[in-house]
Design a protein around this motif. Structure first.
Motif, mmCIF file in Angstrom:
data_model
loop_
_atom_site.group_PDB
_atom_site.id
_atom_site.type_symbol
_atom_site.label_atom_id
_atom_site.label_comp_id
_atom_site.label_asym_id
_atom_site.label_seq_id
_atom_site.Cartn_x
_atom_site.Cartn_y
_atom_site.Cartn_z
ATOM 1 N N GLU A 178 0.827 -1.235 -0.134
ATOM 2 C CA GLU A 178 -0.112 0.164 -0.076
ATOM 3 C C GLU A 178 0.822 1.265 0.105
ATOM 4 O O GLU A 178 0.518 2.156 -0.580
ATOM 5 N N LEU A 179 2.023 1.208 0.804
ATOM 6 C CA LEU A 179 2.810 2.364 0.799
ATOM 7 C C LEU A 179 3.589 2.794 -0.684
ATOM 8 O O LEU A 179 3.405 3.816 -1.034
ATOM 9 N N ILE A 180 3.820 1.633 -1.298
ATOM 10 C CA ILE A 180 4.432 1.845 -2.351
ATOM 11 C C ILE A 180 3.361 2.351 -3.764
ATOM 12 O O ILE A 180 3.759 3.206 -4.403
ATOM 13 N N LYS A 181 2.329 1.911 -3.496
ATOM 14 C CA LYS A 181 0.946 2.257 -4.409
ATOM 15 C C LYS A 181 0.721 3.795 -4.096
ATOM 16 O O LYS A 181 0.438 4.334 -5.100
ATOM 17 N N ARG A 182 1.109 4.250 -2.686
ATOM 18 C CA ARG A 182 0.887 5.401 -2.600
ATOM 19 C C ARG A 182 1.642 6.506 -2.809
ATOM 20 O O ARG A 182 1.408 7.554 -3.247
ATOM 21 N N ILE A 183 2.973 6.197 -2.430
ATOM 22 C CA ILE A 183 4.006 7.243 -2.809
ATOM 23 C C ILE A 183 4.477 7.174 -4.291
ATOM 24 O O ILE A 183 5.131 8.223 -4.609
ATOM 25 N N LYS A 184 4.344 5.850 -4.928
ATOM 26 C CA LYS A 184 4.675 5.751 -6.347
ATOM 27 C C LYS A 184 5.917 6.129 -6.558
ATOM 28 O O LYS A 184 6.356 7.180 -7.267
ATOM 29 N N PRO A 185 7.064 5.661 -5.970
ATOM 30 C CA PRO A 185 8.466 5.818 -6.405
ATOM 31 C C PRO A 185 8.795 5.451 -7.910
ATOM 32 O O PRO A 185 8.174 4.582 -8.431
ATOM 33 N N ASP A 186 9.737 6.153 -8.473
ATOM 34 C CA ASP A 186 10.199 6.038 -9.709
ATOM 35 C C ASP A 186 10.924 4.854 -9.896
ATOM 36 O O ASP A 186 10.748 3.902 -10.762
#
Length: 425
Positions: A312-320
Motif C-alpha cells: 500500500e505504501l509503494i502504491k501510495r507514494i509511487k516511487p520511480d
C-alpha cells in the motif's frame, strides 16, 4: 611486469576502493589489466550484503583458483563470512587494509600468504589520501565517508565498514576540483549512508553540497543513498542545497518496510509517516523528483498484513524505482537468529512487489513522452545506442550523442526502466 586484474563487486563505495587499490599498484610499478585472461594476479574486491552475492563470489574465487590464478580477496566478505573464502587464496585484506595491497601482491608472488583483517577497527584510514586509477568516463565516484551510525538488525555491512568516519570537506572539495580538471562531468557522492555525513565532524551533507556547488565548472552531483532518520535532522537545509542546478533531482531514500512494527524490528529508528514526510517535502519543491527506495520482503515476523502495508505504501507514494530484496539472513546479525519465513512465502511476496513496482515505474516514465528534457550524455550503450541521463537522473537511450555533452532531448518513448529519445537543437 606483473599484471593485476581487479574485479569489483557491490556498491559504488566498493568500486572506489578498487580504484584506490589500482592507483596504489600502478604507482608501485604494476600493470593494471582488464580481464583475468592475461593477469598474473586477480584481486576479487568482494561484497557481502546478500547471501546470493556471497555464494556467487565464493564460486568465482574457486573458479579462478582452479584455473591456476593467484587470488587476493578484499572488500566486505572477509569481515562478514571469512569461512566462505577458499583457503588457497594468496591474501585476504579487510576494507581498512586496502593500503596493503602492494604488500599482498608481493607476498603472493613469493608464494606467501598475507591476512590483514584482525584488529581492523584500530586502523584510522583516510582513503582520500591515496592515489586513484579511475576509468576515463563521465562520472567519478567520490567517497565522502566510511561506516554508518545505524544499528540495523539485518545488516552485516557495519561489521565490515564500522562506525562513521567522515572525510574532511576540504579534501572532498579538492578531489571534486581535480575530477573536473580531468574532464569528469558527474560526481557521485558515495558512502554507506550519505545522510549522516559530517555528524562526527560538526557538519552535514547540505553544507558539503553548498561547498561543492560553489566550485566553478559545468558538472552535476549525484547524491548516494541516505537514510530517513538522519535526513529528518536537517531536512529543510538539505532541500535548499538540492535547489542548485548542479545537483541532480534524484533521491535514494530506502524505507525497507511499510509497517512500523517491522521497521522497529529492523532497527530502522524512523516511522513510515516520517519517511512520507521527507518524500512529500522534496516533491513539493521538486515535482519531477526521481525517487528511488528499497524494500525488504520476507523479514522475520513480517505478517501478511505487514506485507500488504508495504504494498500500500509503494502504491501510495509511487516511487520511480523500488529495489526489491528478498530477506536473507547474514552471519553475525541479530535477525539471523530469529524464526525465518518459508522461502516460498518470501519468493511470492517478492514477485508481487516486483510486478507492482514495474507497473508504477512504467506509468511514471510514460508521462515523459513528448517532453523535452536536458541531458548529460554518458556514452555508448547497448546495441550501438547511446546512454544519457536527464537532470533528475533518469536514463534515456538516444541514437547519437557525444560523451560528456550536455544537450537537449525529446522523449519519444518509455519503458519501465528507461526513456527513449533523440537530441534536438
Amino acid at each position: 611486469m606483473t599484471k593485476v586484474y581487479i574485479e569489483n563487486y557491490g556498491c559504488a563505495r566498493n568500486r572506489a576502493d578498487g580504484e584506490i587499490m589500482a592507483g596504489l599498484l600502478l604507482s608501485s610499478g604494476y600493470e593494471i589489466v582488464e580481464g583475468e585472461e592475461n593477469a598474473d594476479i586477480v584481486v576479487v574486491n568482494s561484497c557481502a550484503v546478500k547471501d546470493p552475492t556471497e555464494v556467487k563470489i565464493a564460486r568465482r574465487i574457486r573458479e579462478l583458483l582452479d584455473r591456476g590464478k593467484k587470488v587476493i580477496v578484499t572488500g566486505c566478505l572477509p569481515h562478514v563470512n571469512p569461512d566462505a573464502i577458499d583457503e588457497r587464496v594468496s591474501a585476504v585484506l579487510g576494507v581498512k587494509s586496502i593500503d596493503r595491497i602492494v604488500q599482498a601482491v608481493e607476498y603472493a608472488l613469493r608464494g606467501e600468504k598475507l591476512i590483514s583483517v584482525p584488529d581492523w577497527r584500530k586502523r584510522n584510514l583516510d582513503k582520500l589520501d591515496f592515489p586513484r586509477l579511475s576509468p576515463r568516463g563521465v562520472h567519478f565516484i567520490l567517497p565522502i565517508a566510511e561506516g554508518c551510525l545505524n544499528g540495523c538488525t539485518y545488516c552485516a555491512t557495519r561489521s565490515a565498514r564500522g562506525v562513521l568516519k567522515s572525510y574532511s570537506p576540504e579534501k572532498i572539495v579538492e578531489w571534486v576540483k581535480w575530477a573536473i580538471r580531468q574532464g569528469y562531468k558527474e560526481i557521485w557522492l558515495s558512502a554507506e549512508d550519505t545522510g549522516c555525513y559530517g555528524f562526527d565532524i560538526g557538519t552535514n551533507l547540505a553544507k558539503l553540497l553548498d561547498e561543492i556547488t560553489a566550485i566553478e565548472g559545468e558538472f552535476r552531483i549525484r547524491v548516494g543513498m541516505m537514510n530517513p532518520n538522519h535526513v529528518l535532522k536537517f531536512l529543510d537545509e538539505l532541500i535548499e542545497a538540492y535547489k542548485d542546478e548542479k545537483v541532480y533531482k534524484f533521491l535514494h531514500l530506502p524505507v525497507q518496510s511499510g509497517d512500523n512494527e517491522i521497521l522497529r524490528r529492523m532497527g530502522r529508528t524512523y516511522t513510515v509517516e516520517e519517511f512520507e514526510e521527507i518524500v512529500n517535502a522534496f516533491r513539493r519543491e521538486f515535482p519531477d523528483l526521481n525517487l528511488h527506495t528499497d524494500i525488504i520482503v520476507g523479514f522475520p515476523g513480517e505478517s501478511e498484513e505487514a506485507f500488504q502495508r508495504s504494498l500500500e505504501l509503494i502504491k501510495r507514494i509511487k516511487p520511480d524505482k523500488v529495489n526489491v530484496s528478498r530477506y536473507s539472513p547474514r552471519p553475525g546479525t541479530i535477525a539471523a537468529k530469529w524464526k525465518q519465513l518459508p522461502g516460498w512465502v518470501v519468493k511470492e511476496r517478492s514477485r508481487i512487489m516486483h510486478r507492482v513496482r514495474l507497473q508504477i515505474s512504467y506509468e511514471i516514465n510514460q508521462r515523459y513522452v513528448g517532453r523535452k528534457v536536458d541531458i548529460l550524455v554518458h556514452g555508448e550503450g547497448k546495441k550501438g545506442n547511446v546512454d544519457a541521463v536527464t537532470m533528475n537522473y533518469k536514463h534515456i537511450i538516444i541514437p547519437r550523442g557525444e560523451k560528456g555533452e550536455f544537450a537537449r532531448a525529446k522523449v519519444n518513448g518509455a519503458t519501465s526502466t528507461y526513456l527513449l529519445g533523440e537530441i534536438v537543437d
